[in-house]
Design a protein around this motif. Sequence first.
Motif, mmCIF file in Angstrom:
data_model
loop_
_atom_site.group_PDB
_atom_site.id
_atom_site.type_symbol
_atom_site.label_atom_id
_atom_site.label_comp_id
_atom_site.label_asym_id
_atom_site.label_seq_id
_atom_site.Cartn_x
_atom_site.Cartn_y
_atom_site.Cartn_z
ATOM 1 N N PHE A 33 7.784 0.213 4.169
ATOM 2 C CA PHE A 33 6.481 -0.374 4.518
ATOM 3 C C PHE A 33 5.398 0.137 3.575
ATOM 4 C CE2 PHE A 33 2.404 -0.335 6.646
ATOM 5 C CZ PHE A 33 2.318 -1.623 7.148
ATOM 6 N N ALA A 34 5.338 1.442 3.377
ATOM 7 C CA ALA A 34 4.292 2.030 2.530
ATOM 8 C C ALA A 34 4.434 1.587 1.081
ATOM 9 C CB ALA A 34 4.332 3.558 2.636
ATOM 10 N N LEU A 35 5.662 1.454 0.605
ATOM 11 C CA LEU A 35 5.873 1.006 -0.764
ATOM 12 C C LEU A 35 5.405 -0.436 -0.943
ATOM 13 C CD1 LEU A 35 6.976 1.765 -3.563
ATOM 14 C CD2 LEU A 35 9.188 0.875 -2.803
ATOM 15 N N ARG A 36 5.812 -1.321 -0.033
ATOM 16 C CA ARG A 36 5.362 -2.724 -0.118
ATOM 17 C C ARG A 36 3.836 -2.802 -0.017
ATOM 18 N NH1 ARG A 36 9.507 -3.212 3.372
ATOM 19 N NH2 ARG A 36 8.143 -3.534 5.148
ATOM 20 N N PHE A 37 3.254 -2.044 0.890
ATOM 21 C CA PHE A 37 1.808 -2.044 1.093
ATOM 22 C C PHE A 37 1.105 -1.569 -0.177
ATOM 23 C CE2 PHE A 37 -2.228 -0.842 3.011
ATOM 24 C CZ PHE A 37 -2.384 -1.763 4.036
ATOM 25 N N GLY A 38 1.586 -0.486 -0.761
ATOM 26 C CA GLY A 38 0.968 0.076 -1.955
ATOM 27 C C GLY A 38 1.063 -0.846 -3.158
ATOM 28 N N VAL A 39 2.208 -1.500 -3.336
ATOM 29 C CA VAL A 39 2.371 -2.427 -4.452
ATOM 30 C C VAL A 39 1.415 -3.603 -4.295
ATOM 31 C CG1 VAL A 39 3.975 -4.067 -5.531
ATOM 32 C CG2 VAL A 39 4.703 -1.727 -5.042
ATOM 33 N N LYS A 40 1.282 -4.111 -3.064
ATOM 34 C CA LYS A 40 0.324 -5.192 -2.821
ATOM 35 C C LYS A 40 -1.100 -4.729 -3.106
ATOM 36 C CE LYS A 40 2.280 -8.441 0.462
ATOM 37 N NZ LYS A 40 1.870 -9.663 -0.216
ATOM 38 N N MET A 41 -1.428 -3.512 -2.717
ATOM 39 C CA MET A 41 -2.766 -2.976 -2.986
ATOM 40 C C MET A 41 -3.032 -2.911 -4.485
ATOM 41 S SD MET A 41 -3.205 0.093 -0.210
ATOM 42 C CE MET A 41 -4.860 0.520 -0.706
ATOM 43 N N LEU A 42 -2.052 -2.425 -5.234
ATOM 44 C CA LEU A 42 -2.207 -2.357 -6.692
ATOM 45 C C LEU A 42 -2.420 -3.743 -7.289
ATOM 46 C CD1 LEU A 42 0.512 0.293 -7.569
ATOM 47 C CD2 LEU A 42 -1.967 0.570 -7.769
ATOM 48 N N GLY A 43 -1.653 -4.707 -6.821
ATOM 49 C CA GLY A 43 -1.803 -6.077 -7.315
ATOM 50 C C GLY A 43 -3.176 -6.641 -7.011
ATOM 51 N N GLY A 44 -3.654 -6.409 -5.795
ATOM 52 C CA GLY A 44 -4.985 -6.886 -5.428
ATOM 53 C C GLY A 44 -6.074 -6.196 -6.219
ATOM 54 N N GLY A 45 -5.921 -4.906 -6.434
ATOM 55 C CA GLY A 45 -6.900 -4.163 -7.220
ATOM 56 C C GLY A 45 -6.934 -4.629 -8.661
ATOM 57 N N LEU A 46 -5.768 -4.859 -9.234
ATOM 58 C CA LEU A 46 -5.706 -5.344 -10.606
ATOM 59 C C LEU A 46 -6.335 -6.736 -10.708
ATOM 60 C CD1 LEU A 46 -4.804 -4.913 -13.514
ATOM 61 C CD2 LEU A 46 -2.564 -5.827 -12.865
ATOM 62 N N ALA A 47 -6.057 -7.591 -9.750
ATOM 63 C CA ALA A 47 -6.661 -8.929 -9.748
ATOM 64 C C ALA A 47 -8.179 -8.835 -9.656
ATOM 65 C CB ALA A 47 -6.108 -9.755 -8.589
ATOM 66 N N ALA A 48 -8.691 -7.913 -8.833
ATOM 67 C CA ALA A 48 -10.137 -7.753 -8.696
ATOM 68 C C ALA A 48 -10.775 -7.254 -9.986
ATOM 69 C CB ALA A 48 -10.451 -6.795 -7.540
ATOM 70 N N VAL A 49 -10.104 -6.322 -10.672
ATOM 71 C CA VAL A 49 -10.635 -5.804 -11.936
ATOM 72 C C VAL A 49 -10.667 -6.912 -12.992
ATOM 73 C CG1 VAL A 49 -10.145 -4.215 -13.846
ATOM 74 C CG2 VAL A 49 -10.016 -3.413 -11.489
ATOM 75 N N ILE A 50 -9.587 -7.670 -13.082
ATOM 76 C CA ILE A 50 -9.551 -8.773 -14.046
ATOM 77 C C ILE A 50 -10.620 -9.810 -13.691
ATOM 78 C CG2 ILE A 50 -8.167 -10.713 -14.907
ATOM 79 C CD1 ILE A 50 -5.706 -8.819 -14.603
ATOM 80 N N HIS A 51 -10.763 -10.108 -12.410
ATOM 81 C CA HIS A 51 -11.764 -11.067 -11.951
ATOM 82 C C HIS A 51 -13.184 -10.598 -12.295
ATOM 83 C CE1 HIS A 51 -13.762 -14.049 -9.490
ATOM 84 N NE2 HIS A 51 -14.414 -13.078 -8.864
#
Length: 75
Positions: A22-40
């Motif tokens: 659970f924590a691994l899936r959650f963390g990977v999703k968080m990283l993806g969202g953070g990267l998308a926000a930075v690019i945005h």
Amino acid sequence: MPNPFTQHPNAVNETYREHFGFALRFGVKMLGGGLAAVIHAVLPFLFVTTAGRINDELQQMRQNSPGRRKVARTA
């Protein structure tokens, strides 16, 4: 002395392995969202809704987690 590897997973009614997944899936999703926000931030025409959608998915993940639902009911 409590085992630091199982104390928190047990507190949310999960095994170490369940919590790890659970924590691994959650963390990977968080990283993806953070990267998308930075690019945005730099290129506002890209990933217009991605970070918000991922945030919504993360909230759903927490709400739908079987172990966490049991803990929330007993609290």
